[in-house]
Design a protein around this motif. Structure first.
Motif, PDB file in Angstrom:
ATOM      1  N   GLN A  23     -61.727   3.265  44.512  1.00 15.75           N
ATOM      2  CA  GLN A  23     -62.013   3.998  45.757  1.00 15.75           C
ATOM      3  C   GLN A  23     -60.757   4.685  46.290  1.00 15.75           C
ATOM      4  N   GLU A  24     -59.624   4.033  46.183  1.00 15.94           N
ATOM      5  CA  GLU A  24     -58.368   4.648  46.626  1.00 15.94           C
ATOM      6  C   GLU A  24     -57.964   5.787  45.687  1.00 15.94           C
ATOM      7  N   LYS A  27     -59.373   9.337  46.284  1.00 14.96           N
ATOM      8  CA  LYS A  27     -58.824  10.140  47.373  1.00 14.96           C
ATOM      9  C   LYS A  27     -57.732  11.108  46.909  1.00 14.96           C
ATOM     10  N   HIS A  28     -57.394  11.058  45.629  1.00 16.00           N
ATOM     11  CA  HIS A  28     -56.263  11.830  45.117  1.00 16.00           C
ATOM     12  C   HIS A  28     -56.729  12.805  44.033  1.00 16.00           C
TER      13      HIS A  28
END
Length: 180
Positions: A23-24, A27-28
């Motif tokens: 999930q993190e 974001k990229h």
């Protein structure tokens, strides 16, 4: 630098840690996430597709939980089928040469258990030697690993910190200095 994270967890929905990391990562925009078990639920790997993914990225991170002191079975199969002679290694193989390869690993055991005097008797660096040897064999650069131990200790704060630390690691890790 274009980064590919190959996530190999047979049941990622049951893994708070690996799921939070993905999930993190989402974001990229400069990180491509490739989940092997979701892409190949039948374990029939599209070798050409996988090789194209590798060719289009500079840094490859293998993210997985430690399985019996090794990788999950599908990642081992991926190594066997994708890293072929003439493409990944051999006299004319240049497709992976110079790429960076690293590991992001989660363990149920505590950090103390992965020491020479700990329960598991070996450090994670020692346990990850086969991946380091693989990187060397295919003329890639091996990066220091990222790890999260004691995954039974789940708190929202620890999940958030680990996810941020993981992204920072992926974006800033440098090859270890090798002394002769």
């Amino acid at each position: 630098m274009k980064t590919l994270v190959i996530v190999t967890h047979p049941n990622i929905e049951a893994s708070n840690w690996n799921k939070a990391w993905v999930q993190e990562l989402q974001k990229h925009d400069d990180i491509t996430i490739h989940e092997l078990y979701k892409t190949y639920p039948d374990e029939n790997i599209d070798v050409s597709k996988e090789q194209q993914l590798i060719e289009s990225h500079d840094r490859i991170i293998f993210q997985y939980p430690l399985f019996w002191y090794s990788t999950p079975p599908l990642l081992k199969k991926w190594f066997d089928q994708v890293l072929l002679y003439g493409w990944a290694y051999g006299p004319d193989a240049t497709k992976i040469k110079g790429k960076e390869i690293g590991v992001a690993i989660s363990t149920y055991g505590t950090e103390a258990s992965y020491q020479a005097t700990g329960f598991n008797r070996f450090t994670l660096q020692e346990i990850l030697r086969p991946v380091e040897a693989l990187a060397h064999f295919i003329s890639a650069t091996y990066l220091p690993h990222f790890s999260l131990n004691d995954t039974s200790d789940v708190t929202e704060e620890r999940l958030a910190k680990s996810s941020k630390d993981y992204i920072h690691h992926i974006k800033t890790v440098k090859p270890a200095v090798v002394h002769s």
